[in-house]
Design an enzyme around this catalytic site. Structure first.
Site, mmCIF file in Angstrom:
data_model
loop_
_atom_site.group_PDB
_atom_site.id
_atom_site.type_symbol
_atom_site.label_atom_id
_atom_site.label_comp_id
_atom_site.label_asym_id
_atom_site.label_seq_id
_atom_site.Cartn_x
_atom_site.Cartn_y
_atom_site.Cartn_z
ATOM 1 N N CYS A 138 -1.475 -123.493 52.327
ATOM 2 C CA CYS A 138 -1.422 -123.224 53.770
ATOM 3 C C CYS A 138 -2.142 -124.284 54.608
ATOM 4 O O CYS A 138 -1.950 -124.340 55.818
ATOM 5 C CB CYS A 138 -2.051 -121.872 54.077
ATOM 6 S SG CYS A 138 -1.019 -120.531 53.550
HETATM 7 N N1 CO8 Z 1 4.222 -100.477 52.505
HETATM 8 C C1 CO8 Z 1 3.419 -99.400 52.423
HETATM 9 N N2 CO8 Z 1 2.217 -99.410 51.812
HETATM 10 C C2 CO8 Z 1 1.814 -100.567 51.259
HETATM 11 C C3 CO8 Z 1 2.593 -101.738 51.305
HETATM 12 C C4 CO8 Z 1 3.846 -101.669 51.953
HETATM 13 N N3 CO8 Z 1 4.669 -102.739 52.037
HETATM 14 N N4 CO8 Z 1 1.932 -102.732 50.686
HETATM 15 C C5 CO8 Z 1 0.776 -102.224 50.252
HETATM 16 N N5 CO8 Z 1 0.699 -100.911 50.581
HETATM 17 C C6 CO8 Z 1 -0.388 -99.975 50.275
HETATM 18 C C7 CO8 Z 1 -1.262 -100.486 49.143
HETATM 19 O O1 CO8 Z 1 -0.686 -100.204 47.887
HETATM 20 C C8 CO8 Z 1 -2.540 -99.733 49.385
HETATM 21 O O2 CO8 Z 1 -2.407 -98.435 48.897
HETATM 22 P P1 CO8 Z 1 -3.677 -97.694 48.212
HETATM 23 O O3 CO8 Z 1 -4.706 -97.612 49.308
HETATM 24 O O4 CO8 Z 1 -3.119 -96.393 47.759
HETATM 25 O O5 CO8 Z 1 -4.128 -98.607 47.103
HETATM 26 C C9 CO8 Z 1 -2.620 -99.650 50.910
HETATM 27 O O6 CO8 Z 1 -1.268 -99.846 51.375
HETATM 28 C C10 CO8 Z 1 -3.505 -100.707 51.509
HETATM 29 O O7 CO8 Z 1 -3.175 -101.984 50.915
HETATM 30 P P2 CO8 Z 1 -4.037 -103.260 51.108
HETATM 31 O O8 CO8 Z 1 -5.480 -102.936 50.912
HETATM 32 O O9 CO8 Z 1 -3.445 -104.367 50.276
HETATM 33 O O10 CO8 Z 1 -3.745 -103.560 52.656
HETATM 34 P P3 CO8 Z 1 -4.470 -104.548 53.615
HETATM 35 O O11 CO8 Z 1 -4.893 -103.795 54.802
HETATM 36 O O12 CO8 Z 1 -5.457 -105.415 52.925
HETATM 37 O O13 CO8 Z 1 -3.250 -105.516 54.084
HETATM 38 C C11 CO8 Z 1 -2.520 -107.782 53.663
HETATM 39 C C12 CO8 Z 1 -2.586 -106.350 53.137
HETATM 40 C C13 CO8 Z 1 -1.631 -107.786 54.900
HETATM 41 C C14 CO8 Z 1 -1.901 -108.648 52.592
HETATM 42 C C15 CO8 Z 1 -3.940 -108.281 54.039
HETATM 43 O O14 CO8 Z 1 -4.827 -108.033 52.983
HETATM 44 C C16 CO8 Z 1 -3.995 -109.756 54.366
HETATM 45 O O15 CO8 Z 1 -3.326 -110.250 55.253
HETATM 46 N N6 CO8 Z 1 -4.856 -110.495 53.673
HETATM 47 C C17 CO8 Z 1 -5.025 -111.924 53.896
HETATM 48 C C18 CO8 Z 1 -3.948 -112.590 53.153
HETATM 49 C C19 CO8 Z 1 -3.884 -114.057 53.452
HETATM 50 O O16 CO8 Z 1 -4.231 -114.548 54.492
HETATM 51 N N7 CO8 Z 1 -3.378 -114.761 52.490
HETATM 52 C C20 CO8 Z 1 -3.137 -116.124 52.639
HETATM 53 C C21 CO8 Z 1 -1.903 -116.358 51.874
HETATM 54 S S1 CO8 Z 1 -1.010 -117.665 52.469
HETATM 55 C C22 CO8 Z 1 -1.394 -119.076 51.587
HETATM 56 O O17 CO8 Z 1 -2.457 -119.376 51.200
HETATM 57 C C23 CO8 Z 1 -0.246 -119.936 51.262
HETATM 58 C C24 CO8 Z 1 0.115 -119.765 49.848
HETATM 59 C C25 CO8 Z 1 1.288 -120.604 49.535
HETATM 60 C C26 CO8 Z 1 2.555 -120.103 50.181
HETATM 61 C C27 CO8 Z 1 3.246 -119.107 49.362
HETATM 62 C C28 CO8 Z 1 4.619 -118.815 49.906
HETATM 63 C C29 CO8 Z 1 5.381 -117.710 49.181
#
Ligand code: CO8
Length: 373
Positions: free
Chosen positions: A156
């Site tokens: 990223c």
């Molecule tokens: N629908 C419904 N429920 C869901 C879903 C969904 N789609 N997905 C997860 N849940 C559930 C989970 O299973 C979890 O359930 P439980 O509590 O029972 O375990 C609950 O919802 C909460 O899940 P999370 O704790 O995972 O939810 P968050 O509030 O943390 O949100 C995010 C998830 C949006 C992913 C958040 O953690 C986030 O944005 N984190 C930062 C991520 C980030 O910035 N990453 C950078 C990546 S980009 C990068 O570096 C480039 C990489 C190279 C590119 C790759 C291209 C493919």
């Protein structure tokens, strides 16, 4: 020493949009089918059922409303769940080069220069279409640039790291005009069959022209300084690579051959790293929060950006001070902060300062301090 400046930017946006509702409908069909196919194991308790996705969760957790993709049918087909890209012959431009050409032409037009004047092309992106020859060299040929080209990958942060490399070379005099291009085909390496991440990414390409300030033909952004930092982490990882076929189960469609992340940990660890990075960059440059007219942040998550904006400015950002584009584009990896910069910078006045910042896998964080001229 020469003063580097950003004189043009361009954004290529694919034609196809996938809304959250469309995405969730297709994922849930896939999950229902998977559960039906594994009904016996699920009933026996040896396999957990696949849970459904939801639009409400996606909006609340990320702020993403839709994403652009190069090919939509394959992604939404519950029997496939990834795009269809046609096989190209070695004699025609690759897909990264095709979208790069569009973004580069827009950036060159804004700078008012001909591609033949460019003497450095950096293709900076999260993935390269092939190992070699470098995609950057193919883009150099496609746009008609001179000089030299290379590829770089800092996930990223590729765009800001690329801008630092280009700005430093311009400053030192080894190149006169550079283009940093970020073709991000995230749809090709996102695991659309995993509800934890299937909503995160979209496709796009951005390009940034940098030149000696004295050569700028119109309004531009002086690059005051840049800072890059990395710190190893496995929390965002993709194990696909050139050694794959040599390993015992190398050619299997394994989950870790696509994008993997521990989103919660990324959130917790990257936020303080980014906030501290920006604070120290500003302190070293004697820039106060009140000096910054705009923040163009990496576009991964709305809550994350709200937090960083507040931390950097010491208050909630005013509307427009920290523009988000993630609701429309989703996370476009390295291109996100450049899309925001390209779309929301024209109104700044001479002397106004702003900061472009990206962060992500590595971990990596890059910041570019600019001033309107
Ligand atoms: N629908 C419904 N429920 C869901 C879903 C969904 N789609 N997905 C997860 N849940 C559930 C989970 O299973 C979890 O359930 P439980 O509590 O029972 O375990 C609950 O919802 C909460 O899940 P999370 O704790 O995972 O939810 P968050 O509030 O943390 O949100 C995010 C998830 C949006 C992913 C958040 O953690 C986030 O944005 N984190 C930062 C991520 C980030 O910035 N990453 C950078 C990546 S980009 C990068 O570096 C480039 C990489 C190279 C590119 C790759 C291209 C493919």
């Amino acid at each position: 020493m020469y003063q580097p400046a950003i004189t043009g930017t361009g954004v290529f946006t694919p034609e196809n949009v996938i809304t959250n509702d469309e995405l969730v409908e297709s994922f849930n069909k896939y999950a229902e089918k998977w559960n039906a196919d594994h009904a016996d194991e699920i009933a026996a308790g040896t396999l957990a059922p696949m849970e459904m996705s939801s639009t409400e969760f996606i909006i609340k957790a990320s702020g993403i409303e839709q994403r652009y993709v190069l090919e939509k049918e394959g992604v939404l087909d519950p029997d496939r769940m990834y795009p269809h890209f046609r096989q190209r012959s070695d004699d025609e431009p690759g897909l990264m080069t095709e979208i790069a050409l569009n973004a580069c032409q827009k950036a060159l037009a804004q700078a008012g220069i001909d591609a033949s004047e460019i003497d450095l092309v950096i293709c900076a992106a999260s993935n390269m279409e092939r190992a070699y020859p470098a995609v950057g060299v193919e883009i150099q040929k496609a746009i008609g640039a001179g000089g030299f080209a290379f590829d770089m990958n800092v996930a990223c942060s590729s765009a800001t790291f690329g801008i630092q490399a280009a700005a430093d070379m311009i400053r030192a005099g080894s190149v006169k005009k550079a283009i940093v291009v970020n073709p991000e085909i995230t749809s090709g390496h996102l695991e659309w069959r995993d509800r934890d991440c299937h909503f995160i990414f979209g496709d796009v390409c951005t390009a940034t022209v940098l030149e000696r300030e004295e050569d700028a033909k119109g309004p531009h952004f002086r690059v005051l300084s840049t800072r890059c930092a990395t710190e190893f982490s496995n929390n965002i990882r993709n194990n696909n690579g050139f050694l794959r076929r040599n390993r015992p189960d190398g050619m299997k469609d394994r989950r870790d051959m696509q994008f993997m992340q521990n989103g919660r940990k990324v959130f917790k660890e990257v936020l303080p790293m980014v906030s501290a990075h920006i604070a120290s960059h500003m302190a070293e440059e004697h820039v106060e929060a009140s000096d910054l007219k705009r923040l163009w942040l990496h576009q991964a998550n709305k809550t994350m950006n709200d937090f960083i904006g507040k931390k950097v400015l010491g208050r909630d950002p005013e509307p427009g001070e920290q523009p988000n584009i993630l609701q429309d584009y989703a996370n476009t990896s390295s291109a996100g902060s450049i899309i925001a910069f390209s779309k929301y910078s024209d109104d700044l006045q001479p002397g106004d300062k702003g900061l472009i910042c990206s962060f992500g896998a590595g971990y990596s964080v890059g910041s570019v301090l600019v001033e309107r001229a």
